[in-house]
Each structure stands twice: as structure tokens, then as C-alpha cells.
Design a protein around this motif. Sequence first.
Motif, PDB file in Angstrom:
ATOM      1  N   ASP A  34       0.845  -1.172   0.000  1.00  0.00           N
ATOM      2  CA  ASP A  34       0.000   0.000   0.000  1.00  0.00           C
ATOM      3  C   ASP A  34       0.893   1.239   0.000  1.00  0.00           C
ATOM      4  O   ASP A  34       2.041   1.199   0.437  1.00  0.00           O
ATOM      5  N   GLU A  37       3.432   2.737   3.479  1.00  0.00           N
ATOM      6  CA  GLU A  37       3.254   1.759   4.548  1.00  0.00           C
ATOM      7  C   GLU A  37       4.010   2.181   5.799  1.00  0.00           C
ATOM      8  O   GLU A  37       5.114   2.707   5.746  1.00  0.00           O
ATOM      9  N   VAL A 245     -11.234  -3.198   0.802  1.00  0.00           N
ATOM     10  CA  VAL A 245     -10.522  -3.887   1.879  1.00  0.00           C
ATOM     11  C   VAL A 245     -10.816  -5.380   1.910  1.00  0.00           C
ATOM     12  O   VAL A 245     -10.508  -6.063   2.886  1.00  0.00           O
ATOM     13  N   TYR A 262      -8.370   8.829   9.656  1.00  0.00           N
ATOM     14  CA  TYR A 262      -7.739   7.605  10.141  1.00  0.00           C
ATOM     15  C   TYR A 262      -8.857   6.595  10.360  1.00  0.00           C
ATOM     16  O   TYR A 262      -9.735   6.805  11.197  1.00  0.00           O
ATOM     17  N   ALA A 270      -5.011  -3.114  10.925  1.00  0.00           N
ATOM     18  CA  ALA A 270      -4.426  -1.992  10.205  1.00  0.00           C
ATOM     19  C   ALA A 270      -5.327  -0.774  10.287  1.00  0.00           C
ATOM     20  O   ALA A 270      -6.539  -0.890  10.495  1.00  0.00           O
ATOM     21  N   LEU A 272      -6.135   2.694   7.965  1.00  0.00           N
ATOM     22  CA  LEU A 272      -5.962   3.364   6.685  1.00  0.00           C
ATOM     23  C   LEU A 272      -6.046   4.873   6.893  1.00  0.00           C
ATOM     24  O   LEU A 272      -6.902   5.355   7.629  1.00  0.00           O
ATOM     25  N   TYR A 274      -6.555   8.422   4.875  1.00  0.00           N
ATOM     26  CA  TYR A 274      -6.964   9.105   3.646  1.00  0.00           C
ATOM     27  C   TYR A 274      -6.856  10.611   3.846  1.00  0.00           C
ATOM     28  O   TYR A 274      -7.028  11.111   4.975  1.00  0.00           O
ATOM     29  N   LEU A 280      -5.727   7.542  -0.624  1.00  0.00           N
ATOM     30  CA  LEU A 280      -5.093   6.742   0.408  1.00  0.00           C
ATOM     31  C   LEU A 280      -3.637   7.174   0.557  1.00  0.00           C
ATOM     32  O   LEU A 280      -2.835   7.029  -0.362  1.00  0.00           O
ATOM     33  N   ARG A 282      -1.624   6.399   3.511  1.00  0.00           N
ATOM     34  CA  ARG A 282      -0.781   5.521   4.306  1.00  0.00           C
ATOM     35  C   ARG A 282      -1.594   4.359   4.853  1.00  0.00           C
ATOM     36  O   ARG A 282      -2.776   4.510   5.155  1.00  0.00           O
ATOM     37  N   THR A 283      -0.948   3.216   4.977  1.00  0.00           N
ATOM     38  CA  THR A 283      -1.507   2.070   5.691  1.00  0.00           C
ATOM     39  C   THR A 283      -0.588   1.770   6.869  1.00  0.00           C
ATOM     40  O   THR A 283       0.610   1.569   6.689  1.00  0.00           O
ATOM     41  N   GLU A 285       0.087  -0.750   9.825  1.00  0.00           N
ATOM     42  CA  GLU A 285      -0.300  -2.143  10.083  1.00  0.00           C
ATOM     43  C   GLU A 285       0.486  -2.741  11.245  1.00  0.00           C
ATOM     44  O   GLU A 285       1.644  -2.396  11.477  1.00  0.00           O
TER      45      GLU A 285
END
Length: 335
Positions: A34, A37, A245, A262, A270, A272, A274, A280, A282-283, A285
Motif C-alpha cells: 500500500d 506503509e 478492503v 484515520y 491496520a 488506513l 486518507y 489513500l 498511508r496504511t 499495520e
Amino acid sequence: MRRLSVAALAALTLMGATGCAAAADASTRARPSDPGEAQLERLVQVSSVHEATGMTLVEGPVIGPDGDLYVVDVTAPPGAAKVMRVDLESTEVSTVYTDDTSAITSAQFSPHDGRLYLTDFLGTIISTTADGEDARTFFDAEVEGARIAPDDIAFDEEGHLYVTDSQGAQAPYWQASGRLLRIDRDGATATVLASELPAPNGLAFTPGADGLWVSQNTGNRIDFLRLDAEGTAVATAHPAVFASVGEAQIDSLATDADGNLYVGLHHRAAVLVYDAHGELLRTIEAPAGDDVTSATNVAIVPGETTGYATVSGPGGGFVYTFEALADGIRSSNGG
């Protein structure tokens, strides 16, 4: 406040309180990369899987006026800790509140009276002091003929409550029968702002408090609403973000000072991130190998970029930390 047996609570929770299938097994297959990350880092364990309910689900993080972090355990059985406080310096965990009847799904401090407000998915809203004392039933009534299933909560600047009603007038949970409610700060008047929503869950105001984001747990989308000047009606609304997802579901959300969203997930540990345009960014995790399957909610310290996520799974309930993209604000903190 109605009573519910432990078995019934477990069944209800599995059916979907805040999308509460979080502690169920989830796929650990590799996922594509993603953008941006990052990783959640474990801070402290706050709960274990309860023998009575077969799971634990930690939710509702909020920084209190004392600087400690408050979290709730949705599936805690009668007498177990339903609201806990984490000393962020020592990481000591203590019980703040428990009872024999509730399924607490979120927590937030009111800007009006400073009390801690707790949503009980079984149909009430409770308030206590920061120490869990002087428990009061703030709201316990049908709204337009339907018992509510309050999930998350947000306060406007005057202390009026905005609440996601995940069940609304109908069952089962996955039908588009949820509602968004406004409850006056005195608890006397409740208004339906939107209806026929697919299990509305998280909600957070924009930094300027001129818009409201609402996540839909079984729709995997986030709606954007502008309210009228009084905050008692929706002026405009539209689906704003659709989350791809897979087997996961979106859950609670928060906004930072730059307006970024968030978004917590069920069935994937995780968060996500936006931007306000739906990109998007950042992810974030949990590390591979951690025995967790959801990261359902976040709080960002107002005025700082330190973030906390509630993370749960077969290994127990935990608080993880992360670095936010911008400072926290009041709508980053709880709900």
C-alpha cells in the motif's frame, strides 16, 4: 438499561456490535503493498480473551484530562473491566468502570460538562466521572419508535451529541437500517439526521467543525455530511470514500488537524489514512506475527502527532502506538 445474559451478549457481539467480529480468525495471506506503509507498535496489553464471551474487543480510545488513555472492552462479561485507564508513562492498566448489563462500544469526554460518555450498544448512553464514579444513564429512550444501538459518539463545540445507531428500526445488522442521531446535551431531544444506512459506525467532525464524516461498517464506505447552522439537520451529503478492503470491514474513524481521516479495520490489524479528497496516503499495520486481527479505533493526542490504536485478536486486547501525519484535535480524541 436492560439486562442481557453472558451468552446473549456474546451472540450479539458476534452479530456485529461496532462490527464486532473483530476477534474472529482473519486471513494472514500476503497483501499487495500500500502507499506509504508504516507500522503499529505494541505499547501494552489491556485485556485477555474472556472465557465467558470467547473474545475480547478493545475500543473507544480517548485521552482524558489527566493525560491518561481510556479504552473500553466491548465484550467484557458482567463484573469485568468495561472501561480501563492506561497510564501512558508507566503503562499501568487500571479498571475505571464496570457493571452487569452493558456492552460499551466507545468513549469520549464532553466539552460541556467534562464527564466521560459511554455508548452502550444495548440501547443506552451512560456518563461517569473520569474515575468511573457517579454513573448516570444519560439517554435511554426509543427514537421515532425504535430502540437505538449506539455505537460511536462525537460532540460538537456546544456539547451536543452525534451518535451512530448501528441497528436502527430493523434487524439483521447488515441491512441498511442504521441511523445517524443528534441528541441535545441535556438528553431531552433526539433527532434522526439520516436513516437507511448500512451499519453506521465511526464519526468525526472536520477540523473546522463544518462537516461530519460517517463510516459505514457493512457498506465499506465513508459519507461526508454538511449540517445546517444549528446542527439539527443535514444540508448536503454524499458517499465520499469507498474502501477496497476485501474480507475486512471499515470501523471507527478520526480526523487530524490537516483533515486527514484515520480509519480502523475489522479482520485486518491496520489503520488506513486518507486525505480529505479520498486519496489513500498511508496504511499503518501491526507487525506480521502479532496474534491480532483488528485495529478498530484510534486517538491522536491533541496538539501532538502521537497516536494510539485499539487492537484485538486471539492474543488479547492491546494498545498500539503510531505517528500521525498531523497534530491531533478534539475530534481525533475518542468517539
